[in-house]
Design a protein around this motif. Sequence first.
Motif, mmCIF file in Angstrom:
data_model
loop_
_atom_site.group_PDB
_atom_site.id
_atom_site.type_symbol
_atom_site.label_atom_id
_atom_site.label_comp_id
_atom_site.label_asym_id
_atom_site.label_seq_id
_atom_site.Cartn_x
_atom_site.Cartn_y
_atom_site.Cartn_z
ATOM 1 N N UNK A 172 34.028 34.152 96.770
ATOM 2 C CA UNK A 172 35.207 34.411 97.739
ATOM 3 C C UNK A 172 36.599 33.759 97.392
ATOM 4 N N UNK A 173 36.702 32.742 96.601
ATOM 5 C CA UNK A 173 38.084 32.204 96.211
ATOM 6 C C UNK A 173 38.571 33.200 95.288
ATOM 7 N N UNK A 174 37.836 34.189 94.511
ATOM 8 C CA UNK A 174 38.489 35.092 93.673
ATOM 9 C C UNK A 174 39.229 36.103 94.571
ATOM 10 N N UNK A 175 38.390 36.525 95.568
ATOM 11 C CA UNK A 175 38.944 37.524 96.326
ATOM 12 C C UNK A 175 40.125 37.127 97.202
ATOM 13 N N UNK A 176 40.113 35.875 97.520
ATOM 14 C CA UNK A 176 41.199 35.478 98.225
ATOM 15 C C UNK A 176 42.404 35.079 97.342
ATOM 16 N N UNK A 177 42.483 34.769 96.073
ATOM 17 C CA UNK A 177 43.434 34.852 95.209
ATOM 18 C C UNK A 177 43.765 36.469 94.972
ATOM 19 N N UNK A 178 42.929 37.246 94.910
ATOM 20 C CA UNK A 178 43.280 38.443 94.664
ATOM 21 C C UNK A 178 44.301 39.237 95.920
ATOM 22 N N UNK A 179 43.907 38.494 97.260
ATOM 23 C CA UNK A 179 44.660 39.128 97.985
ATOM 24 C C UNK A 179 46.539 38.288 97.838
ATOM 25 N N UNK A 180 46.285 37.460 97.481
ATOM 26 C CA UNK A 180 47.827 36.908 97.250
ATOM 27 C C UNK A 180 48.334 37.906 96.363
ATOM 28 N N UNK A 181 47.711 38.446 95.359
ATOM 29 C CA UNK A 181 48.612 39.279 94.349
ATOM 30 C C UNK A 181 48.846 40.775 95.185
ATOM 31 N N UNK A 182 48.411 40.970 96.440
ATOM 32 C CA UNK A 182 48.768 42.274 97.085
ATOM 33 C C UNK A 182 49.260 41.781 98.450
ATOM 34 N N UNK A 183 50.072 40.621 98.562
ATOM 35 C CA UNK A 183 50.210 40.177 99.782
ATOM 36 C C UNK A 183 51.296 40.989 100.468
ATOM 37 N N UNK A 184 51.991 41.791 99.929
ATOM 38 C CA UNK A 184 52.999 43.125 100.424
ATOM 39 C C UNK A 184 52.237 44.073 101.329
ATOM 40 N N UNK A 185 51.151 44.420 100.549
ATOM 41 C CA UNK A 185 50.545 45.434 101.099
ATOM 42 C C UNK A 185 49.409 44.937 102.476
ATOM 43 N N UNK A 186 49.371 43.658 102.742
ATOM 44 C CA UNK A 186 48.781 42.893 103.896
ATOM 45 C C UNK A 186 47.129 43.539 103.808
ATOM 46 N N UNK A 187 46.208 43.387 102.812
ATOM 47 C CA UNK A 187 45.065 43.800 102.474
ATOM 48 C C UNK A 187 43.997 42.522 102.504
ATOM 49 N N UNK A 188 42.963 42.753 102.788
ATOM 50 C CA UNK A 188 41.692 41.670 102.781
ATOM 51 C C UNK A 188 40.531 42.270 102.167
ATOM 52 N N UNK A 189 40.603 41.404 100.811
ATOM 53 C CA UNK A 189 39.259 41.873 99.917
ATOM 54 C C UNK A 189 38.098 40.848 100.423
ATOM 55 N N UNK A 190 38.489 39.870 101.019
ATOM 56 C CA UNK A 190 37.400 38.934 101.291
ATOM 57 C C UNK A 190 36.910 39.253 102.772
ATOM 58 N N UNK A 191 35.587 39.588 102.921
ATOM 59 C CA UNK A 191 35.097 39.644 104.224
ATOM 60 C C UNK A 191 35.048 38.608 105.046
ATOM 61 N N UNK A 192 36.090 38.436 106.249
ATOM 62 C CA UNK A 192 36.042 37.143 106.767
ATOM 63 C C UNK A 192 34.932 36.822 107.704
ATOM 64 N N UNK A 193 33.979 37.783 107.914
ATOM 65 C CA UNK A 193 32.856 37.408 108.814
ATOM 66 C C UNK A 193 31.775 36.735 107.729
ATOM 67 N N UNK A 194 31.499 37.345 106.542
ATOM 68 C CA UNK A 194 30.791 36.878 105.400
ATOM 69 C C UNK A 194 31.276 35.474 104.880
ATOM 70 N N UNK A 195 32.595 35.283 104.965
ATOM 71 C CA UNK A 195 33.062 34.130 104.249
ATOM 72 C C UNK A 195 32.808 32.896 105.344
ATOM 73 N N UNK A 196 33.133 33.348 106.805
ATOM 74 C CA UNK A 196 32.760 32.237 107.852
ATOM 75 C C UNK A 196 31.335 31.947 107.929
ATOM 76 N N UNK A 197 30.301 32.850 107.504
ATOM 77 C CA UNK A 197 28.885 32.403 107.205
ATOM 78 C C UNK A 197 28.651 31.653 106.257
ATOM 79 N N UNK A 198 29.486 31.819 105.154
ATOM 80 C CA UNK A 198 29.205 30.845 103.976
ATOM 81 C C UNK A 198 29.775 29.607 104.150
#
Length: 463
Positions: A172-198
Amino acid sequence: MNQNDTIVALATASGAGAIAVIRLSGTDAITIAEDCFRSVSKAKKLSKQKTHTIHLGHIVDDTREIDEVLVSVFKNPNSYTGEDVVEVSCHGSHYIQQQIIQLFLRNGCRMADAGEFTLRAFLNGKLDLSQAEAVADLIASDNEASHQIAMQQMRGGFSSEIAKLREELLNFASLIELELDFAEEDVEFADRTQFRELVERITFVLKRLIDSFAVGNVIKNGIPVAIVGEPNVGKSTLLNALLNEERAIVSEIAGTTRDTIEDEISIGGMGFRFIDTAGIRETQDVVESIGIKKTFEKIEQAQVVIYLFDAEQFQVQSSKFKVELEKIKNKYPLKPLLVIANKIDKVDDILLAQMQTEIPEIQLLSAKSGFGVEQLTDSLLGLVNTGALRNNETIITNTRHYDALLKALEEIQKVKYGLDSGLPSDLMAIDIREALYQFGLITGNVTNDELLGNIFANFCIGK
């Protein structure tokens, strides 16, 4: 740290014995041993032998024969350290041990540092750091419970649980870090529901492991039990009755007052450390007041308190006994207290009934005859939370692990807050990295020379 040289050390306890084992590990271990070894089969060379084989012969210094030995050969990577390892089983004379070790030193070995064999096993990937620490705990285990915990950790029960959580969090950290690379596009690669469960699952596991430390620490170090009672009420007799033989183990414990004696025994596989204290009473005597103050200090350190008194004295001293009991109960309301009337074989049924009426929680005991001892041991074991041990759950005994788990939980709770509050990915990424760092400290994914030095300095030489 030079890991390219060959080290040697005595692997068995120092001193004379029937057999001693001298261990070599490193690139030249087999060559050095071969130069000093003469097989009974004259043409046999250790370097030509298969791994995990044993050979009979003599250790010789030029033409001087030192001892007849058995030499075990373990070739890399299939050895404890992951390097070439040779173990020489010689006779246990201190002189023979030193002669063989000095011979190996002259032929290119270096004396191993404390824990260096296990350190090399860790550096070569044979063990993770928590498993390496469990080796020291296994050597130090002196009862069934501490042995069971150390064995479980050596098998990787704890580290595999942490490693699995770390791997999932890392994904999940890798997906969060990937989101930082696409900050201008405002996309979420990490599923927040699954992340919250984890995060919820990690929080649950961390809290369980942290809570287990209270049990694990006392199991590892012995459960401290303060015995409060007057002299000659039968404390030594009681300890021997618990042991079922005349050999209470008595030792001076470092860190206690000069005149404090502690007795250590094992009951039902659990180590108990009994601390002998004085009685508690009102007094104007300065010296006696100091003794009573120390009694309360020892009760403070104990996990369980036994109040032991002489049943013969109850008729004339019942008021004093009750006052002492009330003081303990009022000062330590949450501390388990066992009230034991000893020497009941010397009193009549009328007095026994009176004691049971006036002190309902009393347990009757005759340490001399053994009556009531089984009930006392059951009571002591019942006060220890061993459910996790019986269920083969992971129990934490290492203070370093406990500290890292606390810090990891703190960071995970920050991540949870970030998810609940909708914080941006870059802020959550900082807390996730710190949680991963704390997990890595436990298993050895994150290390430094200072950390390794502190851990392995506590090992014995030769392990």
